[in-house]
Design a protein around this motif. Structure first.
Motif, short mmCIF file in Angstrom:
data_model
loop_
_atom_site.label_atom_id
_atom_site.label_comp_id
_atom_site.label_asym_id
_atom_site.label_seq_id
_atom_site.Cartn_x
_atom_site.Cartn_y
_atom_site.Cartn_z
N UNK A 168 0.86 -1.20 0.00
CA UNK A 168 0.00 0.00 0.00
C UNK A 168 0.89 1.24 0.00
N UNK A 169 0.85 1.99 -1.11
CA UNK A 169 1.75 3.13 -1.25
C UNK A 169 0.97 4.40 -1.57
N UNK A 170 1.10 5.39 -0.71
CA UNK A 170 0.53 6.71 -0.99
C UNK A 170 1.46 7.44 -1.94
N UNK A 171 0.89 8.02 -3.00
CA UNK A 171 1.73 8.63 -4.04
C UNK A 171 2.07 10.08 -3.68
N UNK A 172 3.34 10.30 -3.36
CA UNK A 172 3.83 11.65 -3.04
C UNK A 172 4.81 12.13 -4.12
N UNK A 173 4.83 11.39 -5.22
CA UNK A 173 5.80 11.66 -6.28
C UNK A 173 5.71 13.06 -6.84
N UNK A 251 -2.09 17.28 -15.01
CA UNK A 251 -1.12 16.82 -16.01
C UNK A 251 0.21 16.46 -15.35
N UNK A 252 0.70 17.36 -14.48
CA UNK A 252 1.94 17.05 -13.76
C UNK A 252 1.72 15.86 -12.83
N UNK A 253 0.49 15.74 -12.31
CA UNK A 253 0.19 14.60 -11.42
C UNK A 253 0.18 13.30 -12.20
N UNK A 254 -0.42 13.34 -13.41
CA UNK A 254 -0.43 12.12 -14.24
C UNK A 254 1.01 11.71 -14.57
N UNK A 255 1.85 12.69 -14.89
CA UNK A 255 3.26 12.41 -15.17
C UNK A 255 3.92 11.77 -13.94
N UNK A 256 3.67 12.39 -12.77
CA UNK A 256 4.29 11.88 -11.54
C UNK A 256 3.76 10.48 -11.22
N UNK A 257 2.45 10.26 -11.42
CA UNK A 257 1.86 8.95 -11.12
C UNK A 257 2.46 7.87 -12.00
N UNK A 259 5.44 8.00 -13.45
CA UNK A 259 6.84 7.82 -13.04
C UNK A 259 6.89 6.84 -11.85
N UNK A 260 5.94 7.03 -10.92
CA UNK A 260 5.93 6.17 -9.74
C UNK A 260 5.45 4.75 -10.11
N UNK A 261 4.39 4.67 -10.90
CA UNK A 261 3.86 3.35 -11.29
C UNK A 261 4.92 2.57 -12.06
N UNK A 262 5.64 3.25 -12.93
CA UNK A 262 6.70 2.59 -13.69
C UNK A 262 7.77 2.03 -12.75
N UNK A 263 8.09 2.80 -11.70
CA UNK A 263 9.07 2.31 -10.72
C UNK A 263 8.52 1.06 -10.02
N UNK A 264 7.22 1.09 -9.67
CA UNK A 264 6.61 -0.08 -9.03
C UNK A 264 6.68 -1.30 -9.96
N UNK A 265 6.41 -1.10 -11.24
CA UNK A 265 6.43 -2.21 -12.20
C UNK A 265 7.85 -2.74 -12.38
N UNK A 266 8.83 -1.83 -12.41
CA UNK A 266 10.23 -2.29 -12.53
C UNK A 266 10.61 -3.09 -11.29
N UNK A 267 10.10 -2.65 -10.13
CA UNK A 267 10.32 -3.41 -8.90
C UNK A 267 9.68 -4.79 -9.00
N UNK A 268 8.44 -4.83 -9.48
CA UNK A 268 7.74 -6.11 -9.62
C UNK A 268 8.49 -7.05 -10.57
N UNK A 269 9.09 -6.46 -11.59
CA UNK A 269 9.85 -7.26 -12.57
C UNK A 269 11.12 -7.83 -11.97
N UNK A 270 11.55 -7.23 -10.83
CA UNK A 270 12.75 -7.74 -10.18
C UNK A 270 13.97 -6.87 -10.42
N UNK A 271 13.79 -5.68 -11.00
CA UNK A 271 14.94 -4.79 -11.19
C UNK A 271 15.57 -4.44 -9.84
N UNK A 272 16.88 -4.30 -9.82
CA UNK A 272 17.55 -3.93 -8.56
C UNK A 272 17.62 -2.41 -8.44
N UNK A 273 17.66 -1.94 -7.19
CA UNK A 273 17.96 -0.53 -6.93
C UNK A 273 16.89 0.45 -7.37
N UNK A 274 15.61 0.05 -7.35
CA UNK A 274 14.53 0.98 -7.70
C UNK A 274 14.11 1.69 -6.40
#
Ligand code: NAI
Length: 340
Positions: A168-173, A251-257, A259-274
């Motif tokens: 559960x992650x609150x988006x502060x991006x 618009x800036x919020x969609x961009x930030x969201x 950016x954050x979602x992409x980081x979550x997906x890279x984490x889910x994929x198993x990328x290191x150092x996200x």
């Protein structure tokens, strides 16, 4: 093709097959509140994300139009629309990541807390759906006031027996994105070169940029520190006032969201150092929730980082932030108990 058609299903199956043969991995992502000011550009940007194989767009209004529109983009993700409460469960079933920008935004003169009663009820209903249909999904909660909606969501998941604080992650991006932009302006650097940790919460003084920890290492005059801190804290109000009745940051919020979602997906994929900042269950302070840098992995926020060394200005800011944050968290917890 109508949504959910045979052709679309076989298309998804072919892509799944491609992934099984070593093709690009794809995740299933739902956006709840997808027809809104944030939801629409967010849906568009997620449709452009190569990590997304299936994109579910849910709202209580206008999803058929948004889905048809986004669905014509020639990128990989299959888009399906879901309209209204009876379709919530179908929208959520099987999702890996659920992004929630549903709710009402701030109007001039409103604080984020004014939104509280309406958005609390919306978040509660949506989280009940998540607990039932995709209890293992990562949840990115955008609906304000984040300082209170995250504790509400946690209580809903606890009641359902599905609570995993890591997911559960609150988006502060957006605070980080703004901080990077404003600090880069002052330093005369490209924003991509700048990294500003922003901790605490997501409203007014609870937003605490740690300018002493900016990368690349930089020093600011007391006046610059004060001005930058205030501008980052009041970034939302700057947009609300400029839009003069036409909503808040979208618009800036969609961009930030994204950016954050992409980081979550890279984490889910198993990328290191996200590593990104998020408002999560935390033991960094005495408060049960707090925003700091977290390391994103297959199970969500797998590691919550400490604050690091603070200067005197930041120590004072931290005490102020904690006081207000404690009240907002308590408000969320009480609201959820009242509703039960
Ligand atoms: P909006 O009013 O344009 O869109 C909200 C959407 O949510 C609408 O399409 C509406 O139909 C939908 N919705 C309402 N009730 C729903 C329900 N029960 N289920 C599903 N969808 C529902 O508002 P906007 O500008 O997109 O803002 C959305 C939220 O994001 C607000 O709470 C706003 O305060 C918050 N926000 C958060 C930020 C952050 O940094 N975390 C920054 C900016 C806004």
């Amino acid at each position: 093709q109508p949504p959910n058609s045979q052709t679309e299903e076989s298309c998804v199956l072919k892509r799944a097959d491609c992934r099984a043969k070593g093709g690009a991995p794809g995740f299933k992502v739902a956006i709840l509140g997808a027809a809104g000011g944030i939801g629409q550009p967010l849906a568009m940007l997620m449709k452009m994300n190569p990590l997304v194989s299936v994109l579910h767009l849910y709202d209580v209004v206008n999803t058929p139009g948004v889905t048809a529109d986004i669905g014509h983009m020639d990128t990989g993700a299959v888009v399906r629309g879901f309209l209204g409460q009876p379709q919530l469960e179908n929208a959520l079933t099987g999702m890996d990541l659920v992004i929630i920008p549903a709710g009402v935004p701030r109007k001039p003169g409103m604080t984020r807390d004014d939104l509280f009663n309406i958005n609390a009820g919306i978040v509660r209903t949506l989280c009940e759906g998540i607990a039932k249909c995709c209890p293992n999904a990562i949840v990115n909660l955008i609906s304000n006031p984040v300082n209170s909606t995250v504790p509400i969501a946690a209580e809903v998941f606890k009641k359902a027996g599905t609570y995993d604080p890591k997911r559960l992650l609150g988006v502060t991006m957006l605070d980080v994105v703004r901080a990077n932009t404003f600090v880069a302006e002052v330093l005369g650097l490209h924003p991509k070169e700048v990294d500003v940790p922003v901790v605490g919460g997501h409203a007014g003084v609870t937003i605490l940029p740690l300018l002493s920890q900016v990368k690349p290492p930089s020093s600011f005059t007391p006046e610059e520190t004060e001005n930058l801190t205030k501008r980052i804290q009041d970034g939302g109000t700057e947009v609300v006032q400029a839009k003069a009745g036409a909503g808040s940051a979208t618009l800036s919020m969609a961009y930030a969201a994204v950016k954050f979602a992409d980081a979550c997906l890279r984490g889910l994929r198993g990328d290191a150092g996200v590593v990104e900042c998020a408002f999560v269950a935390s033991e960094v302070t005495e408060l049960p929730f707090f925003a700091t840098k977290v390391r994103l992995g297959r199970r969500g926020a797998e590691e919550v980082y400490q604050l690091g060394p603070l200067n005197e200005y930041e120590r004072v800011g931290l005490e102020r932030a904690k006081k207000e944050l404690a009240e907002s968290i308590q408000k969320g917890l009480l609201q959820q108990k009242d509703l039960q």
